[in-house]
Scaffold this motif. Structure first.
Motif, PDB file in Angstrom:
ATOM      1  N   PRO A 120       0.838  -1.202   0.000  1.00 18.86           N
ATOM      2  CA  PRO A 120       0.000   0.000   0.000  1.00 18.86           C
ATOM      3  C   PRO A 120       0.873   1.253   0.000  1.00 18.86           C
ATOM      4  O   PRO A 120       2.053   1.177   0.330  1.00 18.86           O
ATOM      5  N   PRO A 163      -8.721   0.663  -8.621  1.00 22.11           N
ATOM      6  CA  PRO A 163      -7.311   1.043  -8.572  1.00 22.11           C
ATOM      7  C   PRO A 163      -6.429  -0.161  -8.269  1.00 22.11           C
ATOM      8  O   PRO A 163      -6.916  -1.301  -8.256  1.00 22.11           O
ATOM      9  N   VAL A 165      -5.356  -2.312  -6.097  1.00 22.48           N
ATOM     10  CA  VAL A 165      -5.573  -2.949  -4.797  1.00 22.48           C
ATOM     11  C   VAL A 165      -5.818  -4.430  -5.060  1.00 22.48           C
ATOM     12  O   VAL A 165      -6.208  -4.803  -6.181  1.00 22.48           O
ATOM     13  N   TYR A 212      -8.603   5.741  -3.088  1.00 24.77           N
ATOM     14  CA  TYR A 212      -7.280   5.079  -3.062  1.00 24.77           C
ATOM     15  C   TYR A 212      -6.194   6.140  -2.949  1.00 24.77           C
ATOM     16  O   TYR A 212      -6.449   7.326  -3.174  1.00 24.77           O
ATOM     17  N   TYR A 213      -5.007   5.701  -2.569  1.00 25.48           N
ATOM     18  CA  TYR A 213      -3.918   6.647  -2.331  1.00 25.48           C
ATOM     19  C   TYR A 213      -3.075   6.859  -3.582  1.00 25.48           C
ATOM     20  O   TYR A 213      -2.759   5.915  -4.301  1.00 25.48           O
ATOM     21  N   ARG A 214      -2.735   8.109  -3.784  1.00 28.36           N
ATOM     22  CA  ARG A 214      -1.827   8.436  -4.879  1.00 28.36           C
ATOM     23  C   ARG A 214      -1.038   9.691  -4.506  1.00 28.36           C
ATOM     24  O   ARG A 214      -1.620  10.744  -4.256  1.00 28.36           O
ATOM     25  N   HIS A 221     -12.818   8.241  -5.357  1.00 26.02           N
ATOM     26  CA  HIS A 221     -12.998   7.504  -6.614  1.00 26.02           C
ATOM     27  C   HIS A 221     -14.471   7.179  -6.873  1.00 26.02           C
ATOM     28  O   HIS A 221     -14.896   7.089  -8.026  1.00 26.02           O
ATOM     29  N   ARG A 247     -11.692   1.177   0.890  1.00 26.78           N
ATOM     30  CA  ARG A 247     -10.224   1.128   1.022  1.00 26.78           C
ATOM     31  C   ARG A 247      -9.843   0.821   2.467  1.00 26.78           C
ATOM     32  O   ARG A 247      -8.856   0.120   2.717  1.00 26.78           O
ATOM     33  N   GLU A 361       0.438   0.201  -4.626  1.00 23.52           N
ATOM     34  CA  GLU A 361      -0.442   1.358  -4.748  1.00 23.52           C
ATOM     35  C   GLU A 361       0.437   2.599  -4.758  1.00 23.52           C
ATOM     36  O   GLU A 361       1.485   2.633  -4.109  1.00 23.52           O
TER      37      GLU A 361
END
Ligand code: 6R9
Length: 688
Positions: A120, A163, A165, A212-214, A221, A247, A361
């Motif tokens: 993650p 995403p 995951v 989700y993480y970015r 999302h 998430r 991720e």
């Protein structure tokens, strides 16, 4: 995308006005690099006898070698059926289940081995090792939910907008278990783009995630799902159920309200299916495993249909021989599963071989450029797979980072765009520490798996070249008249494949005519013929072949721009731009870009009475982000008084590309308005 009613459903034989290949830099011949004795000693394809087994005389039976890597419920009676060209059928009569092949059959020997390792983005969250046993349990439970709660049946299409995951491969494999066709849309694509793909596939179920993480942010999302469902509804397609993964279990990371009776949190429903088992549905080899949408010449995206038996055999075989995957390896492909690379070489190929596939991720450079190498060291990654854009980016932000970490790769792959020899050498020396073999794998969404690449232990590497055709695949370069451009001639032409192969796509979803026209009509020798030799596949790429048989891919020759390995259609970009009410005309052109290979520049004219302003350029950017996604954001938007046009009013993108790239604009004498060329050139080149 354009609205359903004015979609262009005509066959899209490319009208070549400007292509990436035309602006490609011409490289000199590069020296060979050789694999180490250590690599050769352990390679899956170490014995040159394999070349003989896959020789042209042994086609198509040679592909039995790949199909025998799988477990079949019933063997096929016909290896290649050519009775309805160019709709080739592989392994006809055979039956199998893709999920069984990727999960169940590994339980006996490898239940406790990690199938996926998921990293993650937040560094305080633990890395997840999903064993084959645990993957089996989760895939079964989710398959039960899909079948018994969402009503998914064999043959239904299910759209995924997930995403990076673990739920993404779990959802894909659950669909495959039921014999349902998954259609994963890249998470970075907008809700509108997702909605168009839902409508085209006529999916009743959408699987998504709240966030989700970015790069340090938790992105919302689920909002895109609402746009997607509304967009699909405009095209007459009703999404009945939206399944939302969270998430963080129990916490909702989106501002979008859950719609009663339509939206459901997966973690609320899943307990009902705890430990449920679903028997894998035995599917005909020729049944469709998934759709993968990609861009072409018209605004309407193409749903490339991939088969179960042929595709899975092909990705298993190419993973074994070209990625050199052994079951005990730890393999990390940096791509997103939302692209074909992720489907073939994160999920299906590696899992069919029972190896450990790493997924992560976030981005490679957040929180810092050392992230990939820290992960590689910690997890013991020994095979690494990425794109030239990622390599360029990592070189720019952290040229000396890899040396600080103690990892060792035996093989590295580059895919998605042409790699410049200088970038190749940095990849080899610095990331690969001079130890790793590099395979430059040329292929496409349509082709399912690799087409051009050297066998890593049996042939040398050449920077910037993808090598010869892969086992059982015989490429050729044709000129516009269908004449062979011979190796060593130094002339470029169109990259084609003389024969079918098991990974080749079965068709474009609901557009059989477009399939034939785009890929086969150009070089078909006889439309009545049932002989595959009369039906070469046209890739849409320009290439040159050296005297040693190695191919160097120059870029697209059709109306597709390859930005950082992502295919964008010029028509898609132009249609999105034309949704801005002030815009009269639009043209998208490729420009050379140091980091991303190519970038997009838009040229636009305004409607009468509208004055140019930065607001308008901002609106264009916003429209492109809304219709396609942030990856398509143009590098520059030029507002001009007029666009160069032929007398038949066709916009000449080639001329605009010449201006943007400071290259020759070519002949302008046939234009209806040649005077605009100088005017645009002066304005644009001064501003650059
Ligand atoms: C797998 C994938 C396909 C287009 C293809 C070509 C370019 C892919 C390449 C390469 C040079 C390589 N491309 N691999 N160009 N060298 N090794 O990328 O599929 O997204 O459909 O893109 O990418 O132009 O036609 P897809």
């Amino acid at each position: 995308m354009v609205a359903a009613d004015d979609r262009d459903t005509r066959a899209d034989v490319p009208e070549v006005e400007v292509s990436e290949a035309q602006i490609a830099v011409h490289w000199r011949e590069e020296p060979y690099y050789y694999p180490s004795a250590k690599f050769i000693a352990q390679a899956n394809a170490g014995d040159p006898a394999i070349l003989e087994r896959f020789s042209e005389q042994n086609f198509p039976e040679c592909f039995r070698v790949y199909a025998d890597l799988l477990s079949w419920d019933a063997y096929w009676h016909t290896t290649l059926d050519t009775s309805n060209p160019p709709f080739w059928k592989w392994f006809v009569g055979g039956r199998l289940n893709a999920c069984y092949n990727c999960v169940d059959r590994h339980l006996a020997a490898s239940a406790n081995k990690a199938a996926f390792i998921w990293v993650p983005e937040p560094e305080n969250e633990p890395t997840l090792a999903l064993t084959y046993q645990e993957l089996y349990r989760r895939v079964n439970e989710f398959a039960a939910l899909l079948r018994d709660f969402a009503g998914v049946k064999t043959g239904d299409r299910v759209t995924l907008h997930l995403p990076m995951v673990p739920e993404l491969p779990i959802a894909m494999l659950a669909c495959a278990r039921l014999g349902a066709i998954h259609s994963q849309v890249f998470a970075g694509f907008s809700g509108a783009a997702c909605g168009d793909r839902i409508a085209d596939a006529e999916s009743k179920v959408l699987i998504t995630m709240d966030g989700y993480y970015r790069a340090g942010d938790l992105l919302d999302h689920k909002v895109k799902a609402d746009e997607a469902v509304a967009r699909a509804a405009q095209q007459g397609c009703t999404v009945e159920k939206v399944l939302v993964f969270r998430r963080h279990a129990g916490q909702y990371a989106s501002k979008s309200p859950m719609v009663d009776g339509r939206d459901f949190f997966v973690d609320d429903i899943l307990p009902q299916f705890r430990n449920k088992l679903v028997a894998p549905v035995s599917m005909p080899a020729e049944s469709t495993l998934f759709l993968m949408y990609t861009s072409g010449t018209t605004g309407r995206p193409k749903g490339c249909q991939h088969s179960t038996g042929g595709y899975l055999s092909y990705v298993a075989g190419t993973s074994k021989y070209y990625l050199d995957i052994h079951p005990e390896d730890t393999y990390w492909c940096f791509a997103d599963i939302g692209w074909i690379t992720g489907h073939s070489y994160i999920v299906y190929g590696p899992l069919a071989l029972g190896t450990t596939s790493v997924m992560y991720e976030g981005t490679p450079t957040y929180p810092d450029a050392g992230r990939p190498w820290r992960i590689a060291e910690r997890l013991g990654v020994n095979i690494f797979h990425t794109s030239p854009t990622t390599i360029r980016m990592l070189r720019k932000v952290g040229p000396d980072e890899p040396a600080k970490y103690n990892y060792h790769f035996k093989l590295m792959t580059t895919v998605g765009e042409p790699i410049e020899p200088d970038v190749w050498r940095w990849y080899y020396d610095v990331i690969g520490k001079g130890e790793a073999v590099i395979t430059d794998t040329w292929w496409q969404t349509e082709t399912g798996g690799f087409l051009g690449c050297q066998l890593p232990a049996l042939a040398p590497m050449k920077p910037g070249s993808c090598g010869p055709g892969v086992l059982g695949v015989f490429p050729v370069i044709y000129d516009e008249n269908g004449e062979v451009v011979p190796p060593g001639s130094g002339r470029a032409g169109n990259m084609c494949i003389r024969n079918p192969w098991p990974g080749v796509f079965q068709g474009i979803w609901k557009q059989p005519e477009r399939f034939v026209q785009t890929y086969y009509a150009k070089y078909c020798r006889n439309p009545e013929s049932k002989d595959w030799r009369d039906w070469p596949y046209f890739s849409g790429d320009g290439a040159v072949q050296a005297a040693d048989g190695y191919f160097r891919i120059l870029g697209r020759v059709d109306d597709v721009i390859n930005v950082a390995g992502h295919r964008l259609g010029t028509k898609e970009l132009e249609s999105a731009t034309l949704t801005v009410p002030e815009i009269a005309e639009a043209a998208a052109v490729p420009v050379m870009d140091e980091l991303r290979g190519r970038a997009v520049e838009m040229y636009v004219t305004l409607k009468p009475g509208v004055a140019a302003s930065t607001e308008i350029t901002e609106k264009v950017t916003k429209a492109i982000e809304t219709e396609i996604g942030k990856i398509a954001r143009p590098k520059s938007i030029w507002i001009v008084s007029d666009l160069p046009k032929t007398r038949s009013a066709k916009i000449m993108r080639r001329i605009l590309a010449g201006i943007s790239n400071f290259t020759d604009v070519g002949d302008t004498t046939t234009l209806a308005n040649p005077e605009v060329v100088e005017e645009i050139r002066r304005a644009v080149q001064k501003a650059k």
